[in-house]
Motif scaffolding. Structure first.
Motif, PDB file in Angstrom:
ATOM      1  N   THR A 178       0.830  -1.210   0.000  1.00 15.93           N
ATOM      2  CA  THR A 178       0.000   0.000   0.000  1.00 15.93           C
ATOM      3  C   THR A 178       0.863   1.259   0.000  1.00 15.93           C
ATOM      4  O   THR A 178       1.850   1.354   0.740  1.00 15.93           O
ATOM      5  CB  THR A 178      -0.901   0.012   1.248  1.00 15.93           C
ATOM      6  N   VAL A 179       0.465   2.243  -0.814  1.00 19.00           N
ATOM      7  CA  VAL A 179       1.053   3.586  -0.727  1.00 19.00           C
ATOM      8  C   VAL A 179      -0.072   4.617  -0.669  1.00 19.00           C
ATOM      9  O   VAL A 179      -1.160   4.408  -1.206  1.00 19.00           O
ATOM     10  CB  VAL A 179       1.994   3.933  -1.907  1.00 19.00           C
ATOM     11  N   ALA A 180       0.240   5.732  -0.011  1.00 15.55           N
ATOM     12  CA  ALA A 180      -0.653   6.892  -0.003  1.00 15.55           C
ATOM     13  C   ALA A 180      -0.103   7.926  -0.980  1.00 15.55           C
ATOM     14  O   ALA A 180       1.114   8.024  -1.185  1.00 15.55           O
ATOM     15  CB  ALA A 180      -0.742   7.476   1.401  1.00 15.55           C
ATOM     16  N   VAL A 181      -1.020   8.691  -1.593  1.00 20.79           N
ATOM     17  CA  VAL A 181      -0.626   9.737  -2.546  1.00 20.79           C
ATOM     18  C   VAL A 181      -1.278  11.047  -2.137  1.00 20.79           C
ATOM     19  O   VAL A 181      -2.216  11.071  -1.320  1.00 20.79           O
ATOM     20  CB  VAL A 181      -1.032   9.339  -3.985  1.00 20.79           C
ATOM     21  N   PRO A 182      -0.806  12.172  -2.689  1.00 22.25           N
ATOM     22  CA  PRO A 182      -1.419  13.460  -2.344  1.00 22.25           C
ATOM     23  C   PRO A 182      -2.902  13.525  -2.737  1.00 22.25           C
ATOM     24  O   PRO A 182      -3.351  12.866  -3.674  1.00 22.25           O
ATOM     25  CB  PRO A 182      -0.593  14.463  -3.159  1.00 22.25           C
ATOM     26  N   GLY A 183      -3.636  14.341  -1.996  1.00 29.78           N
ATOM     27  CA  GLY A 183      -5.058  14.524  -2.263  1.00 29.78           C
ATOM     28  C   GLY A 183      -5.905  13.679  -1.341  1.00 29.78           C
ATOM     29  O   GLY A 183      -5.401  13.025  -0.413  1.00 29.78           O
ATOM     30  N   HIS A 184      -7.209  13.712  -1.605  1.00 26.89           N
ATOM     31  CA  HIS A 184      -8.169  12.956  -0.794  1.00 26.89           C
ATOM     32  C   HIS A 184      -9.206  12.327  -1.715  1.00 26.89           C
ATOM     33  O   HIS A 184      -9.187  12.547  -2.927  1.00 26.89           O
ATOM     34  CB  HIS A 184      -8.821  13.874   0.254  1.00 26.89           C
ATOM     35  N   ALA A 185     -10.100  11.544  -1.134  1.00 27.56           N
ATOM     36  CA  ALA A 185     -11.086  10.802  -1.925  1.00 27.56           C
ATOM     37  C   ALA A 185     -11.768  11.709  -2.939  1.00 27.56           C
ATOM     38  O   ALA A 185     -12.262  12.793  -2.592  1.00 27.56           O
ATOM     39  CB  ALA A 185     -12.117  10.178  -0.995  1.00 27.56           C
ATOM     40  N   GLY A 186     -11.792  11.259  -4.196  1.00 31.41           N
ATOM     41  CA  GLY A 186     -12.410  12.036  -5.261  1.00 31.41           C
ATOM     42  C   GLY A 186     -11.489  13.045  -5.904  1.00 31.41           C
ATOM     43  O   GLY A 186     -11.813  13.588  -6.962  1.00 31.41           O
ATOM     44  N   ALA A 187     -10.352  13.342  -5.296  1.00 32.37           N
ATOM     45  CA  ALA A 187      -9.405  14.310  -5.863  1.00 32.37           C
ATOM     46  C   ALA A 187      -7.985  13.887  -5.515  1.00 32.37           C
ATOM     47  O   ALA A 187      -7.218  14.641  -4.928  1.00 32.37           O
ATOM     48  CB  ALA A 187      -9.695  15.711  -5.339  1.00 32.37           C
ATOM     49  N   MET A 188      -7.637  12.645  -5.873  1.00 33.97           N
ATOM     50  CA  MET A 188      -6.313  12.102  -5.558  1.00 33.97           C
ATOM     51  C   MET A 188      -5.375  12.291  -6.740  1.00 33.97           C
ATOM     52  O   MET A 188      -5.801  12.336  -7.897  1.00 33.97           O
ATOM     53  CB  MET A 188      -6.432  10.617  -5.195  1.00 33.97           C
ATOM     54  N   ALA A 189      -4.085  12.389  -6.441  1.00 32.87           N
ATOM     55  CA  ALA A 189      -3.087  12.563  -7.499  1.00 32.87           C
ATOM     56  C   ALA A 189      -3.046  11.362  -8.437  1.00 32.87           C
ATOM     57  O   ALA A 189      -2.754  11.511  -9.633  1.00 32.87           O
ATOM     58  CB  ALA A 189      -1.710  12.789  -6.879  1.00 32.87           C
ATOM     59  N   TRP A 190      -3.346  10.157  -7.914  1.00 36.34           N
ATOM     60  CA  TRP A 190      -3.378   8.927  -8.708  1.00 36.34           C
ATOM     61  C   TRP A 190      -4.600   8.122  -8.304  1.00 36.34           C
ATOM     62  O   TRP A 190      -4.966   8.098  -7.126  1.00 36.34           O
ATOM     63  CB  TRP A 190      -2.109   8.094  -8.489  1.00 36.34           C
ATOM     64  N   ASN A 191      -5.201   7.481  -9.264  1.00 34.72           N
ATOM     65  CA  ASN A 191      -6.400   6.684  -8.983  1.00 34.72           C
ATOM     66  C   ASN A 191      -6.060   5.484  -8.107  1.00 34.72           C
ATOM     67  O   ASN A 191      -4.996   4.870  -8.259  1.00 34.72           O
ATOM     68  CB  ASN A 191      -7.038   6.181 -10.276  1.00 34.72           C
ATOM     69  N   PRO A 192      -6.957   5.111  -7.192  1.00 41.03           N
ATOM     70  CA  PRO A 192      -6.757   3.871  -6.439  1.00 41.03           C
ATOM     71  C   PRO A 192      -6.540   2.699  -7.395  1.00 41.03           C
ATOM     72  O   PRO A 192      -7.212   2.582  -8.419  1.00 41.03           O
ATOM     73  CB  PRO A 192      -8.064   3.723  -5.657  1.00 41.03           C
ATOM     74  N   GLY A 193      -5.593   1.834  -7.050  1.00 48.01           N
ATOM     75  CA  GLY A 193      -5.264   0.696  -7.904  1.00 48.01           C
ATOM     76  C   GLY A 193      -4.086   0.939  -8.823  1.00 48.01           C
ATOM     77  O   GLY A 193      -3.586  -0.007  -9.435  1.00 48.01           O
ATOM     78  N   THR A 194      -3.611   2.182  -8.947  1.00 49.60           N
ATOM     79  CA  THR A 194      -2.437   2.468  -9.776  1.00 49.60           C
ATOM     80  C   THR A 194      -1.212   1.789  -9.173  1.00 49.60           C
ATOM     81  O   THR A 194      -0.989   1.851  -7.969  1.00 49.60           O
ATOM     82  CB  THR A 194      -2.200   3.982  -9.887  1.00 49.60           C
ATOM     83  N   ARG A 195      -0.422   1.142 -10.016  1.00 50.46           N
ATOM     84  CA  ARG A 195       0.767   0.427  -9.545  1.00 50.46           C
ATOM     85  C   ARG A 195       2.046   1.164  -9.949  1.00 50.46           C
ATOM     86  O   ARG A 195       2.134   1.766 -11.031  1.00 50.46           O
ATOM     87  CB  ARG A 195       0.826  -0.984 -10.144  1.00 50.46           C
ATOM     88  N   PHE A 196       3.052   1.052  -9.076  1.00 49.50           N
ATOM     89  CA  PHE A 196       4.395   1.568  -9.337  1.00 49.50           C
ATOM     90  C   PHE A 196       5.403   0.492  -8.928  1.00 49.50           C
ATOM     91  O   PHE A 196       5.088  -0.402  -8.133  1.00 49.50           O
ATOM     92  CB  PHE A 196       4.679   2.820  -8.500  1.00 49.50           C
ATOM     93  N   TYR A 197       6.610   0.609  -9.465  1.00 51.81           N
ATOM     94  CA  TYR A 197       7.730  -0.206  -8.995  1.00 51.81           C
ATOM     95  C   TYR A 197       8.798   0.738  -8.484  1.00 51.81           C
ATOM     96  O   TYR A 197       9.129   1.741  -9.140  1.00 51.81           O
ATOM     97  CB  TYR A 197       8.294  -1.073 -10.119  1.00 51.81           C
ATOM     98  N   LEU A 198       9.354   0.421  -7.304  1.00 52.91           N
ATOM     99  CA  LEU A 198      10.372   1.250  -6.666  1.00 52.91           C
ATOM    100  C   LEU A 198      11.678   0.470  -6.607  1.00 52.91           C
ATOM    101  O   LEU A 198      11.844  -0.420  -5.759  1.00 52.91           O
ATOM    102  CB  LEU A 198       9.916   1.639  -5.252  1.00 52.91           C
TER     103      LEU A 198
END
Length: 208
Positions: free
Chosen positions: A107-127
Protein backbone atom coordinates in the motif's frame (compact mmCIF):
# COMPACT_ATOMS: atom_id res chain seq x y z
CA UNK A 1 -62.18 -73.64 -110.55
CA UNK A 2 -58.48 -73.82 -109.88
CA UNK A 3 -57.68 -71.17 -112.45
CA UNK A 4 -60.12 -68.71 -110.92
CA UNK A 5 -58.60 -68.98 -107.35
CA UNK A 6 -55.07 -68.39 -108.65
CA UNK A 7 -56.00 -65.11 -110.34
CA UNK A 8 -57.70 -63.82 -107.18
CA UNK A 9 -54.78 -64.56 -104.77
CA UNK A 10 -52.12 -62.68 -106.71
CA UNK A 11 -53.56 -59.13 -106.14
CA UNK A 12 -53.86 -59.78 -102.37
CA UNK A 13 -50.25 -60.93 -102.10
CA UNK A 14 -49.10 -57.86 -103.99
CA UNK A 15 -51.04 -55.54 -101.69
CA UNK A 16 -49.52 -57.14 -98.56
CA UNK A 17 -46.01 -56.81 -99.96
CA UNK A 18 -46.57 -53.14 -100.74
CA UNK A 19 -47.88 -52.46 -97.22
CA UNK A 20 -44.84 -54.12 -95.71
CA UNK A 21 -42.54 -51.91 -97.79
CA UNK A 22 -44.42 -48.81 -96.63
CA UNK A 23 -43.99 -49.76 -92.94
CA UNK A 24 -40.28 -50.41 -93.38
CA UNK A 25 -39.80 -47.08 -95.09
CA UNK A 26 -41.71 -45.27 -92.33
CA UNK A 27 -39.57 -46.86 -89.65
CA UNK A 28 -36.41 -45.84 -91.48
CA UNK A 29 -37.58 -42.23 -91.75
CA UNK A 30 -38.54 -42.01 -88.10
CA UNK A 31 -34.92 -42.36 -86.96
CA UNK A 32 -33.73 -43.59 -83.57
CA UNK A 33 -35.97 -43.19 -80.55
CA UNK A 34 -35.28 -39.94 -78.52
CA UNK A 35 -33.03 -40.31 -75.47
CA UNK A 36 -33.85 -38.66 -72.06
CA UNK A 37 -31.96 -35.45 -71.27
CA UNK A 38 -29.11 -35.82 -68.71
CA UNK A 39 -29.91 -34.75 -65.13
CA UNK A 40 -28.53 -31.31 -64.15
CA UNK A 41 -25.29 -31.34 -62.12
CA UNK A 42 -25.64 -30.83 -58.35
CA UNK A 43 -24.60 -27.34 -57.15
CA UNK A 44 -21.21 -27.13 -55.33
CA UNK A 45 -21.35 -27.23 -51.51
CA UNK A 46 -21.69 -23.86 -49.80
CA UNK A 47 -18.49 -22.50 -48.18
CA UNK A 48 -18.28 -22.58 -44.36
CA UNK A 49 -20.19 -19.78 -42.68
CA UNK A 50 -18.14 -16.72 -41.76
CA UNK A 51 -20.80 -15.16 -39.56
CA UNK A 52 -18.69 -15.60 -36.39
CA UNK A 53 -15.81 -13.08 -36.42
CA UNK A 54 -12.29 -14.17 -35.49
CA UNK A 55 -11.38 -13.38 -31.86
CA UNK A 56 -9.58 -10.09 -31.41
CA UNK A 57 -6.43 -9.68 -29.33
CA UNK A 58 -6.88 -7.83 -26.05
CA UNK A 59 -5.71 -4.20 -26.25
CA UNK A 60 -2.33 -3.57 -24.64
CA UNK A 61 -2.29 -2.12 -21.13
CA UNK A 62 -0.88 1.33 -20.24
CA UNK A 63 2.76 1.77 -21.17
CA UNK A 64 5.40 1.76 -18.43
CA UNK A 65 6.61 5.28 -17.60
CA UNK A 66 9.75 6.35 -15.74
CA UNK A 67 9.22 8.94 -13.00
CA UNK A 68 11.32 10.84 -10.47
CA UNK A 69 9.43 10.75 -7.17
CA UNK A 70 9.66 11.75 -3.52
CA UNK A 71 9.49 8.55 -1.45
CA UNK A 72 8.62 8.46 2.25
CA UNK A 73 7.15 5.89 4.62
CA UNK A 74 4.39 5.65 7.22
CA UNK A 75 3.73 2.98 9.81
CA UNK A 76 1.39 1.48 12.36
CA UNK A 77 2.64 4.06 14.87
CA UNK A 78 2.11 7.23 12.81
CA UNK A 79 -0.86 6.28 10.65
CA UNK A 80 -4.14 8.22 10.96
CA UNK A 81 -5.35 7.23 13.48
CA UNK A 82 -2.14 6.06 15.21
CA UNK A 83 -1.96 2.39 16.17
CA UNK A 84 -3.92 1.21 13.11
CA UNK A 85 -3.50 0.05 9.52
CA UNK A 86 -6.67 1.73 8.20
CA UNK A 87 -6.62 2.86 4.54
CA UNK A 88 -8.99 5.24 2.84
CA UNK A 89 -9.16 3.66 -0.64
CA UNK A 90 -8.81 -0.15 -0.31
CA UNK A 91 -8.32 -2.09 -3.54
CA UNK A 92 -6.44 -5.33 -2.88
CA UNK A 93 -6.19 -4.91 0.89
CA UNK A 94 -8.85 -3.91 3.38
CA UNK A 95 -6.02 -2.81 5.68
CA UNK A 96 -2.63 -1.44 4.65
CA UNK A 97 -0.25 -4.26 3.77
CA UNK A 98 1.34 -6.26 0.97
CA UNK A 99 4.48 -8.24 0.26
CA UNK A 100 5.87 -6.03 -2.50
CA UNK A 101 5.40 -8.52 -5.34
CA UNK A 102 3.51 -7.70 -8.53
CA UNK A 103 0.60 -9.88 -7.36
CA UNK A 104 0.64 -8.44 -3.83
CA UNK A 105 2.04 -4.89 -3.95
CA UNK A 106 2.47 -2.78 -0.81
CA UNK A 107 0.00 0.00 0.00
CA UNK A 108 1.05 3.59 -0.73
CA UNK A 109 -0.65 6.89 0.00
CA UNK A 110 -0.63 9.74 -2.55
CA UNK A 111 -1.42 13.46 -2.34
CA UNK A 112 -5.06 14.52 -2.26
CA UNK A 113 -8.17 12.96 -0.79
CA UNK A 114 -11.09 10.80 -1.93
CA UNK A 115 -12.41 12.04 -5.26
CA UNK A 116 -9.40 14.31 -5.86
CA UNK A 117 -6.31 12.10 -5.56
CA UNK A 118 -3.09 12.56 -7.50
CA UNK A 119 -3.38 8.93 -8.71
CA UNK A 120 -6.40 6.68 -8.98
CA UNK A 121 -6.76 3.87 -6.44
CA UNK A 122 -5.26 0.70 -7.90
CA UNK A 123 -2.44 2.47 -9.78
CA UNK A 124 0.77 0.43 -9.54
CA UNK A 125 4.40 1.57 -9.34
CA UNK A 126 7.73 -0.21 -8.99
CA UNK A 127 10.37 1.25 -6.67
CA UNK A 128 13.86 -0.03 -7.53
CA UNK A 129 15.54 1.43 -4.43
CA UNK A 130 13.47 -0.82 -2.15
CA UNK A 131 12.76 -3.51 -4.80
CA UNK A 132 9.02 -3.50 -4.17
CA UNK A 133 5.88 -3.06 -6.21
CA UNK A 134 3.36 -0.70 -4.61
CA UNK A 135 -0.31 0.10 -5.19
CA UNK A 136 -2.31 3.25 -4.45
CA UNK A 137 -4.78 2.46 -1.63
CA UNK A 138 -4.57 5.54 0.58
CA UNK A 139 -4.55 9.33 0.38
CA UNK A 140 -3.36 12.28 2.43
CA UNK A 141 0.32 12.35 1.45
CA UNK A 142 1.87 15.82 1.30
CA UNK A 143 2.49 17.67 -1.94
CA UNK A 144 5.66 16.56 -3.74
CA UNK A 145 8.69 18.83 -3.53
CA UNK A 146 9.73 20.84 -6.58
CA UNK A 147 11.57 18.84 -9.20
CA UNK A 148 9.71 15.58 -8.57
CA UNK A 149 6.76 14.05 -10.42
CA UNK A 150 4.81 12.89 -7.37
CA UNK A 151 4.99 11.82 -3.73
CA UNK A 152 4.50 8.19 -2.69
CA UNK A 153 4.17 7.52 1.05
CA UNK A 154 4.76 3.77 1.44
CA UNK A 155 3.33 1.61 4.20
CA UNK A 156 6.17 -0.04 6.14
CA UNK A 157 4.12 -2.00 8.71
CA UNK A 158 5.79 -1.76 12.10
CA UNK A 159 3.21 -3.34 14.38
CA UNK A 160 5.16 -4.60 17.39
CA UNK A 161 8.02 -2.15 16.82
CA UNK A 162 8.68 1.10 18.62
CA UNK A 163 7.95 4.55 17.21
CA UNK A 164 11.69 5.33 17.24
CA UNK A 165 12.54 2.16 15.31
CA UNK A 166 9.87 2.66 12.66
CA UNK A 167 10.79 6.34 12.28
CA UNK A 168 14.41 5.33 11.71
CA UNK A 169 13.31 2.85 9.04
CA UNK A 170 11.23 5.51 7.32
CA UNK A 171 14.19 7.91 7.36
CA UNK A 172 16.42 5.29 5.72
CA UNK A 173 14.24 5.06 2.62
CA UNK A 174 13.20 8.72 2.33
CA UNK A 175 14.73 10.29 -0.78
CA UNK A 176 14.19 11.46 -4.34
CA UNK A 177 14.20 8.16 -6.20
CA UNK A 178 13.27 6.69 -9.57
CA UNK A 179 9.97 4.84 -9.99
CA UNK A 180 8.14 3.08 -12.80
CA UNK A 181 4.46 3.77 -13.36
CA UNK A 182 2.51 0.78 -14.80
CA UNK A 183 5.52 -1.52 -14.43
CA UNK A 184 5.95 -4.95 -16.04
CA UNK A 185 5.53 -7.95 -13.71
CA UNK A 186 9.05 -9.38 -13.93
CA UNK A 187 11.23 -6.87 -12.09
CA UNK A 188 13.47 -7.96 -9.17
CA UNK A 189 11.69 -8.07 -5.82
CA UNK A 190 12.79 -8.24 -2.17
CA UNK A 191 9.50 -9.70 -0.98
CA UNK A 192 8.08 -9.02 2.47
CA UNK A 193 7.01 -6.10 4.65
CA UNK A 194 9.43 -3.20 4.93
CA UNK A 195 9.55 -3.35 8.73
CA UNK A 196 9.16 -6.77 10.35
CA UNK A 197 10.84 -8.81 13.11
CA UNK A 198 12.35 -5.62 14.55
CA UNK A 199 14.23 -5.03 11.31
CA UNK A 200 14.06 -2.56 8.42
CA UNK A 201 14.15 -4.84 5.37
CA UNK A 202 15.41 -2.74 2.49
CA UNK A 203 18.52 -2.96 0.29
CA UNK A 204 21.61 -1.30 1.73
CA UNK A 205 21.66 1.18 -1.16
CA UNK A 206 18.01 2.27 -0.79
CA UNK A 207 18.74 5.97 -0.31
CA UNK A 208 22.19 6.17 -1.87
Amino acid sequence: MKQAWTSTARPVAGWLAAAALVLVAAAACAGPAPQPAPAPAAPPPAPPSSATPAPQAAPPGPAATKLNIWLTGYSWQDNTPPGSSIVGEPVLHQQAGGQGTFADPITVAVPGHAGAMAWNPGTRFYLPTVKRYVIVEDSGASRPPAGTDTHLDMWIGGQGGTLAATNACEDSLTARVPATLNPPPNLPVMAGPIYANQMCNIPATANS
